[in-house]
Design a protein around this motif. Structure first.
Motif, PDB file in Angstrom:
ATOM      1  N   VAL A  98       0.832  -1.207   0.000  1.00  0.00           N
ATOM      2  CA  VAL A  98       0.000   0.000   0.000  1.00  0.00           C
ATOM      3  C   VAL A  98       0.866   1.256   0.000  1.00  0.00           C
ATOM      4  O   VAL A  98       1.999   1.257   0.489  1.00  0.00           O
ATOM      5  N   ASN A  99       0.296   2.319  -0.573  1.00  0.00           N
ATOM      6  CA  ASN A  99       0.930   3.648  -0.543  1.00  0.00           C
ATOM      7  C   ASN A  99       2.369   3.587  -1.051  1.00  0.00           C
ATOM      8  O   ASN A  99       3.288   4.148  -0.449  1.00  0.00           O
ATOM      9  N   PHE A 100       2.518   2.928  -2.188  1.00  0.00           N
ATOM     10  CA  PHE A 100       3.837   2.808  -2.812  1.00  0.00           C
ATOM     11  C   PHE A 100       3.789   3.516  -4.160  1.00  0.00           C
ATOM     12  O   PHE A 100       2.785   3.448  -4.885  1.00  0.00           O
ATOM     13  N   MET A 101       4.889   4.199  -4.500  1.00  0.00           N
ATOM     14  CA  MET A 101       4.976   4.872  -5.793  1.00  0.00           C
ATOM     15  C   MET A 101       6.371   4.654  -6.370  1.00  0.00           C
ATOM     16  O   MET A 101       7.367   4.715  -5.646  1.00  0.00           O
ATOM     17  N   LEU A 102       6.407   4.391  -7.672  1.00  0.00           N
ATOM     18  CA  LEU A 102       7.653   4.269  -8.419  1.00  0.00           C
ATOM     19  C   LEU A 102       7.562   5.214  -9.603  1.00  0.00           C
ATOM     20  O   LEU A 102       6.604   5.145 -10.389  1.00  0.00           O
ATOM     21  N   LEU A 129      -1.689  -5.277  -4.687  1.00  0.00           N
ATOM     22  CA  LEU A 129      -1.302  -3.878  -4.562  1.00  0.00           C
ATOM     23  C   LEU A 129      -2.541  -3.025  -4.354  1.00  0.00           C
ATOM     24  O   LEU A 129      -3.584  -3.281  -4.965  1.00  0.00           O
ATOM     25  N   SER A 130      -2.427  -1.978  -3.549  1.00  0.00           N
ATOM     26  CA  SER A 130      -3.512  -1.033  -3.350  1.00  0.00           C
ATOM     27  C   SER A 130      -2.930   0.353  -3.104  1.00  0.00           C
ATOM     28  O   SER A 130      -1.956   0.493  -2.361  1.00  0.00           O
ATOM     29  N   LYS A 131      -3.539   1.349  -3.738  1.00  0.00           N
ATOM     30  CA  LYS A 131      -3.051   2.734  -3.615  1.00  0.00           C
ATOM     31  C   LYS A 131      -1.587   2.808  -4.037  1.00  0.00           C
ATOM     32  O   LYS A 131      -0.732   3.375  -3.333  1.00  0.00           O
ATOM     33  N   ASP A 154      -7.489   0.288  -6.706  1.00  0.00           N
ATOM     34  CA  ASP A 154      -7.279   1.687  -6.324  1.00  0.00           C
ATOM     35  C   ASP A 154      -5.883   2.137  -6.724  1.00  0.00           C
ATOM     36  O   ASP A 154      -5.148   2.754  -5.939  1.00  0.00           O
ATOM     37  N   GLY A 155      -5.518   1.845  -7.984  1.00  0.00           N
ATOM     38  CA  GLY A 155      -4.175   2.160  -8.448  1.00  0.00           C
ATOM     39  C   GLY A 155      -4.169   2.900  -9.764  1.00  0.00           C
ATOM     40  O   GLY A 155      -5.188   3.027 -10.453  1.00  0.00           O
ATOM     41  N   VAL A 156      -2.982   3.380 -10.137  1.00  0.00           N
ATOM     42  CA  VAL A 156      -2.803   4.154 -11.363  1.00  0.00           C
ATOM     43  C   VAL A 156      -1.510   3.713 -12.049  1.00  0.00           C
ATOM     44  O   VAL A 156      -0.465   3.588 -11.404  1.00  0.00           O
ATOM     45  N   ILE A 157      -1.604   3.485 -13.364  1.00  0.00           N
ATOM     46  CA  ILE A 157      -0.443   3.257 -14.228  1.00  0.00           C
ATOM     47  C   ILE A 157      -0.487   4.362 -15.276  1.00  0.00           C
ATOM     48  O   ILE A 157      -1.346   4.355 -16.156  1.00  0.00           O
ATOM     49  N   GLU A 192     -11.774  -4.204  -8.543  1.00  0.00           N
ATOM     50  CA  GLU A 192     -10.365  -3.851  -8.663  1.00  0.00           C
ATOM     51  C   GLU A 192     -10.257  -2.556  -9.477  1.00  0.00           C
ATOM     52  O   GLU A 192      -9.814  -2.563 -10.627  1.00  0.00           O
ATOM     53  N   PRO A 193     -10.690  -1.416  -8.905  1.00  0.00           N
ATOM     54  CA  PRO A 193     -10.636  -0.152  -9.634  1.00  0.00           C
ATOM     55  C   PRO A 193      -9.193   0.205 -10.001  1.00  0.00           C
ATOM     56  O   PRO A 193      -8.318   0.259  -9.138  1.00  0.00           O
ATOM     57  N   LEU A 194      -8.986   0.451 -11.279  1.00  0.00           N
ATOM     58  CA  LEU A 194      -7.638   0.698 -11.783  1.00  0.00           C
ATOM     59  C   LEU A 194      -7.722   1.627 -12.981  1.00  0.00           C
ATOM     60  O   LEU A 194      -8.598   1.467 -13.838  1.00  0.00           O
TER      61      LEU A 194
END
Length: 275
Positions: A98-102, A129-131, A154-157, A192-194
């Motif tokens: 959670v709460n990870f960003m690359l 993975l989430s957020k 709840d993620g973004v690519i 799985e909102p993405l």
């Protein structure tokens, strides 16, 4: 925490300085230190080449940010069956990453082993993975999939380039995709909102951007795939594992098989609803 490559131009402000061998050790120490802070923290990677001989393990509440595409994580031949960044064992549906960003770096698999074929030789491979956000990353020349993220909600690519991913001759086998998202694992999530947006997938051996079912249970739902470009792949876009997909503003051309491929009836004999 600041981690400097061995060939960085200035090293006065470095908390960790790499020597060009097993550079994942210094990066991992910085990640672990940031994760241990009460509210998490940031790991900043200098410009330069980081030689990665075993996988970097992501941790929750950490942002790994490069200096742009002049920051290069270079996967070496020691990664015989694993990704440059990987964790497929630590997380679960009940306790995801959670709460990870690359962001803001290049992941280069040019020096990874090409002996045989192993689906694990990815740029990134994380499950549950989430957020989590992957943004402004240039993935290049990995033997298998460039970005693999399974059971992701709840993620973004956003804003990445996946280029020359996968191995010639593996187009109809598992892996070798640009962006590959596995959906609805056993005991995973119904929703799985993405959002997958503003990416470019090119020269990929298999599918440029893909959602893929991981079991025969009810499909997960609610993905937006928007404003992406896919060209010179086998398939541009492939949807076989999600319901209520909003697919808009994408372009696909010059692919050897399908521009957009949808496997209707994958779930319980019903076509996949699109919006």
């Amino acid at each position: 925490y600041v981690v400097c490559a061995s060939n960085a131009r200035g090293k006065d402000a470095c908390d960790y300085t790499c020597d060009g061998t097993n550079d994942q050790s210094e990066i991992q120490s910085a990640i672990d230190a940031a994760n241990a802070l009460p509210n998490g923290g940031k790991v900043f990677l200098s410009e330069g080449d980081f030689n990665i001989s075993s996988s970097i393990v992501p941790k929750s509440n950490v942002w790994i940010q490069g200096s742009g595409w002049s920051t290069v994580l270079l996967g070496l031949s020691g990664l015989s069956d694993t990704a440059i960044i990987q964790d497929t064992t630590s997380f679960s549906a009940a306790s995801p990453l959670v709460n990870f960003m690359l962001s803001d770096l290049k992941i280069d698999g040019s020096s990874m082993s090409r002996t045989g074929y192993n689906v694990g030789r990815k740029g990134v491979f994380v499950t549950y993975l989430s957020k989590v956000v992957f943004r402004n990353i240039y993935f290049y020349n990995t033997p298998a999939t460039c970005l693999g993220a399974d059971f992701f909600y709840d993620g973004v690519i956003d804003g990445n380039i996946v280029d020359t991913c996968g191995t010639t001759g593996q187009a109809y086998n598992v892996g070798s995709n640009g962006i590959g998202v596995g959906t609805k694992g056993q005991s995973s999530y119904e929703d799985e909102p993405l959002i997958i947006t503003n990416n470019i997938a090119k020269n990929v051996a298999n599918k440029g951007i893909m959602l893929e079912a991981q079991d025969s249970a009810t499909s997960p739902r609610r993905t937006i795939i928007s404003n992406n470009l896919a060209y010179n792949n086998k398939d541009g876009f492939s949807i076989s594992g999600s319901l209520y997909v909003n697919f808009n503003g994408n372009q696909s051309w010059g692919n050897t098989q399908d521009g957009v491929w949808v496997e209707a009836g994958k779930r319980n004999g019903s076509a996949l609803p699109w919006t």
